[in-house]
Motif scaffolding. Structure first.
Motif, short mmCIF file in Angstrom:
data_model
loop_
_atom_site.label_atom_id
_atom_site.label_comp_id
_atom_site.label_asym_id
_atom_site.label_seq_id
_atom_site.Cartn_x
_atom_site.Cartn_y
_atom_site.Cartn_z
N VAL A 1 -32.59 -3.83 57.70
CA VAL A 1 -32.12 -2.80 56.77
C VAL A 1 -30.59 -2.78 56.76
N LEU B 1 -29.30 -5.66 54.71
CA LEU B 1 -29.43 -5.37 53.28
C LEU B 1 -28.32 -4.45 52.81
N TRP B 2 -28.11 -3.41 53.56
CA TRP B 2 -27.10 -2.42 53.15
C TRP B 2 -25.70 -3.04 53.16
N LEU B 3 -25.40 -3.77 54.22
CA LEU B 3 -24.04 -4.33 54.36
C LEU B 3 -23.72 -5.30 53.22
N HIS B 4 -24.75 -6.01 52.75
CA HIS B 4 -24.51 -6.98 51.69
C HIS B 4 -24.44 -6.34 50.31
N THR B 5 -24.82 -5.11 50.21
CA THR B 5 -24.83 -4.47 48.88
C THR B 5 -23.82 -3.34 48.76
N HIS B 6 -23.15 -2.99 49.84
CA HIS B 6 -22.24 -1.84 49.79
C HIS B 6 -20.91 -2.17 50.46
#
Lengths: 633, 205
Positions: B159, B162-167
């Motif tokens: 998770v 995922l977050w680091l790559h999108t934010h």
């Protein structure tokens, strides 16, 4: 804190109120992370369960009030004392202390919320799941019936078919996870959110007590969770932890249970030490005598409590050297407990005591707890314990310790902080009447049980023959219990009446010395307008309070400080209301309930838990503009 | 509602930073609290193993095979090796290197998947089955208990990746990555005594 006249202070307070308030209505109720609201619902739930457990107790007392009664059959009696004990220990005593900490700790620290606000909400919802886990099956006549500790092999698959034992074991999982979540929150709030100047040496005793109780919880509760999980595994997937036929050992369950169970007594008692210290200081109108000795005593109890568990197992036939060691260790813990009693007496002696109701409860506590402590020293002796264990002497002893040592201080604390929570005083007349009925009724009800135990009356019997000569004292015990229940109803009536009609009071009606008394009564959503500073153990007894400003007004911020010296480090963003703690608790409930029917629930039940936790922790920040998944303009 | 006296304002906190890392950060302490709980669980579970072994005439009981060293040792070596990228990610997050952190957390997710495969092989080789006797039950308990930590940390890392790559990554998220690295170190360190107890103790008992 706010300015008393219209000006910048009022504007600051209004802005902070807007920033920290919950959404209105049901959505606000379900999503709140305000520690005061969470603690209040925790406390109300525990008090309701205290009432239910009290009704069960009265039912049992009526059954025993005369020899040879058959208004209850043995099965119903078994279910009644199992439900009474499990409710009191797992759903009332520990949670209510955690709840008091959730309410008080941020206020006593001059803070705006707990360190982990959503964890506090999650803790309550999961605790509520534990309550329903035990009481909903009871409503459809599936009630645990093996006492509050459900020893195997009786609770194992061979002797307890059905799901009564599973319900009890999984109720433990619910409530212990809830208690662990609350304890981590309380401990870290105390360690990292202290106001500037509140070094460890200037920390109020209540905070010391809650810090020690929380650390004890962290180290003690995994033992019972492990024990009950192993029990469920024995019942569900045929492991052999506790079955001698497969090389297991039923005694292992007892060791694990009491490694938790004995510290639990002090997890309940140590917060009470904090209540009593706060009340004594305020009503003796002088700083507590022997602060350092009190802190060391609480720490000593926290450590020694982990070395006593075997004294609950003297009757199982352990090596004599083990019995000797645990006898000595059990007697040793009387020393720090005694130091505390002497410090409180010295504080009262050297002060100018006022006998308002909170102080009455302290006096009731000291007398009752000393009696319970003395019978504890008696039962710490292995040879005497062998004679007394499983008799009514033990019933008398642990009620004196737990009710006298924890519930009486809790009732005193309730009266003491009630005006802070509601802005109104409780009636002193009704309070004094409730005190007299409860303490008098309790002693009338439970003191005769010492004698009944010495005469040989065993615990957990649903009736007894007339020829034993136990009838008169049992009738006295029943009358005493009824008087105490009437007192309890007067106490509740007083709380309800005072909520609407009690005398309105200011921020500090008792002249208390600690920071919670600097907040308005009742405190606003953000508790304090400014970050207060502390330079003594009794900051409100000084001429002038000092404070820092500079925390944001338009977003939720708290000050984080160093562990030892409470020096400011940084401003921490504090999360706002969220539905995801509730959704996470519902997902965990699905997993826990499912896993008493099939081990696969641990697999498919983990999916909704993972989804809910992901939403809980998903940070809200702008989309990335770089990298393969970045959003390019 | 009443108002108490106004305190005297002696300074402002506005100049303090709005984030921190390591032991200064609040979440670091929360992480520590949960590691204490889980560490206590591991210690007590090992205590159960030792208690049951002390009550048995033979350990493993007669007829039970010794636990296989092959997959468990491969898993253990791989687990120890995972600390190298893990500590590298922790260092890069301390230096707020967004590109390296994104890459590193993604790599740790892949490594976690490999470790889960190795753990599955180890479990497939566990003999006898858990319902054979108390020895097997407690051995399985220790492995499953530790496996649950690998699964949860892998989910957390996935998770996070995922977050680091999108934010856009802020100070608090760098601190979160650091905390996740610390937790992984806990999972690695916790396994070493378990490995010794499960796989080597019966050989010397």
């Amino acid at each position: 804190m706010t300015a008393t006249a219209a000006g910048p202070g009022d504007s600051r307070a209004a802005q902070l109120r807007q920033t920290w308030r919950d959404p209105p209505g049901l959505w606000g109720f379900l999503t709140t992370v305000d520690h005061k609201r969470i603690a209040a619902r925790y406390i109300v739930t525990t008090l309701f369960l205290l009432f239910l457990a009290g009704m069960l107790a009265m039912d049992m007392r009526l059954q025993l009030s005369a020899p040879g009664l058959h208004r209850m059959d043995p099965q119903l009696y078994n279910e009644s004392f199992s439900l009474h004990g499990s409710t009191m220990l797992f759903l009332v005593s520990v949670p209510v202390m955690e709840a008091m900490a959730l309410w008080l700790v941020p206020l006593m620290l001059g803070q705006r919320n707990m360190a982990f606000p959503r964890l506090a909400a999650f803790s309550y919802w999961l605790y509520l799941g534990g309550v329903l886990m035990l009481w909903l099956p009871h409503a459809v006549n599936i009630t645990p019936d093996l006492g509050w500790f459900e020893y195997p092999p009786l609770s194992g698959p061979a002797y307890s078919p059905g799901h009564r034992a599973d319900i009890w074991a999984q109720m433990i999982t619910f409530t212990e996870v809830a208690a662990l979540a609350a304890s981590v929150n309380v401990a870290m709030t105390i360690l990292k959110l202290r106001p500037p100047g509140m070094t460890l040496a200037k920390m109020p005793l209540f905070l010391w007590a809650m810090l020690v109780a929380s650390l004890m919880t962290i180290f003690a509760l995994p033992a019972v969770m492990l024990a009950t999980s192993m029990l469920i595994a024995d019942r569900l997937v045929s492991t052999h932890f506790f079955s001698p036929s497969g090389g297991g050992d039923a005694l292992l369950f007892q060791h694990l249970f009491w490694f938790f169970g004995h510290p639990e007594v002090y997890i309940i008692f140590v917060p009470a030490v904090g209540f009593v210290s706060a009340i004594v200081e305020t009503f003796a109108r002088r700083p507590i005598f022997g602060y350092a000795a009190m802190v060391l005593s609480v720490l000593a109890i926290g450590i020694l409590a982990f070395g006593l568990w075997v004294h609950h197992m003297f009757a199982v036939g352990l090596p004599r050297l083990g019995n000797d060691f645990y006898t000595a260790a059990s007697m040793t813990i009387a020393l720090p407990a005694g130091i505390q009693i002497f410090c409180w007496i010295a504080t009262i002696w050297g002060g100018r005591p006022r006998l308002a109701t909170p102080m009455l409860w302290v006096i009731g506590f000291i007398i009752t707890f000393v009696i319970g402590g003395l019978s504890g020293v008696m039962t710490a002796s292995a040879p005497l314990d062998l004679q007394l264990t499983d008799t009514y002497f033990i019933v008398a002893h642990f009620h004196y310790v737990l009710v006298g040592g924890a519930i009486f201080p809790l009732l005193g604390a309730f009266c003491y902080w009630y005006p802070k929570a509601t802005g109104r005083l409780m009636s002193e007349k009704l309070g004094t009447l409730a005190f007299a009925l409860i303490v008098g009724g309790f002693n009338l009800g439970f003191f005769p049980m010492h004698i009944l135990g010495l005469w040989g009356m065993p615990r957990r019997v649903y009736t007894y023959p007339a020829g034993m000569g136990w009838g008169t004292l049992n009738l006295v015990a029943t009358i005493g219990s009824a008087v105490a229940v009437v007192g309890g109803l007067v106490f509740v009536a007083n709380a309800l009446w005072s909520f609407w009609y009690g005398r309105r009071v200011g921020a500090d009606p008792w002249g208390g010395p600690t920071l919670e008394w600097a907040a308005r009564s009742p405190p606003p959503p953000h508790n304090f307008d400014l970050v207060l500073c502390v330079d003594s153990l009794t900051p409100l007894w000084k001429k002038e309070l000092t404070a820092f400003d500079g925390l944001a007004l338009d977003r939720r911020e708290m000050l984080v400080t160093t562990v030892m010296e409470a020096e400011p480090i940084y401003r921490q963003n504090s999360v706002g209301p969220s539905i995801w703690p509730l959704m996470s608790a519902l997902a965990v409930t699905l997993l826990f309930v499912g896993s008493i029917f099939t081990p696969w629930a641990l697999v498919w039940g983990a999916v909704p838990v993972a989804i809910a936790l992901t939403f809980w922790f998903w940070p809200t920040r702008a989309r990335a503009s770089t990298g393969p998944l970045g959003r390019r303009r | 509602m009443s108002s108490p006296e106004s305190p005297r304002i002696i300074g402002s906190l506005a100049d303090l930073p709005d984030s921190a890392r390591g032991a200064a950060h609040l979440v670091w302490w929360g992480n520590l609290g949960f590691m204490l709980i889980e560490g206590t669980g591991f210690v007590l579970a090992v205590g159960c193993y030792l208690f049951l072994s002390s009550a048995s005439a033979a350990w493993p009981p007669a007829g039970d095979p010794l636990p296989s060293l092959w997959w468990s040792s491969i898993f253990t070596l791989a687990l120890i090796a995972s600390e190298i990228p893990n500590l590298w990610v922790k260092r890069r997050s301390g230096e707020h290197d967004a590109a390296a952190v994104r890459l590193g957390v993604l790599a740790m997710t892949a490594i976690g998947l490999i470790l889960l495969f190795l753990r599955a092989c180890e479990i497939a080789a566990l003999q006898p089955s858990w319902h054979q006797d108390a020895y097997a039950s407690v051995m399985w308990m220790l492995v499953i208990l530790h496996s649950s930590h690998i699964v949860t940390d892998w989910g957390d890392t996935l998770v996070q990746a995922l977050w680091l790559h999108t934010h856009q990554i802020g100070d608090d998220q760098f601190a979160d990555v650091e905390d996740n690295c610390n937790y992984w170190t806990f999972v690695v360190v916790a396994w070493l005594p378990l490995y010794a107890v499960i796989y080597w103790l019966p050989r010397f008992a």
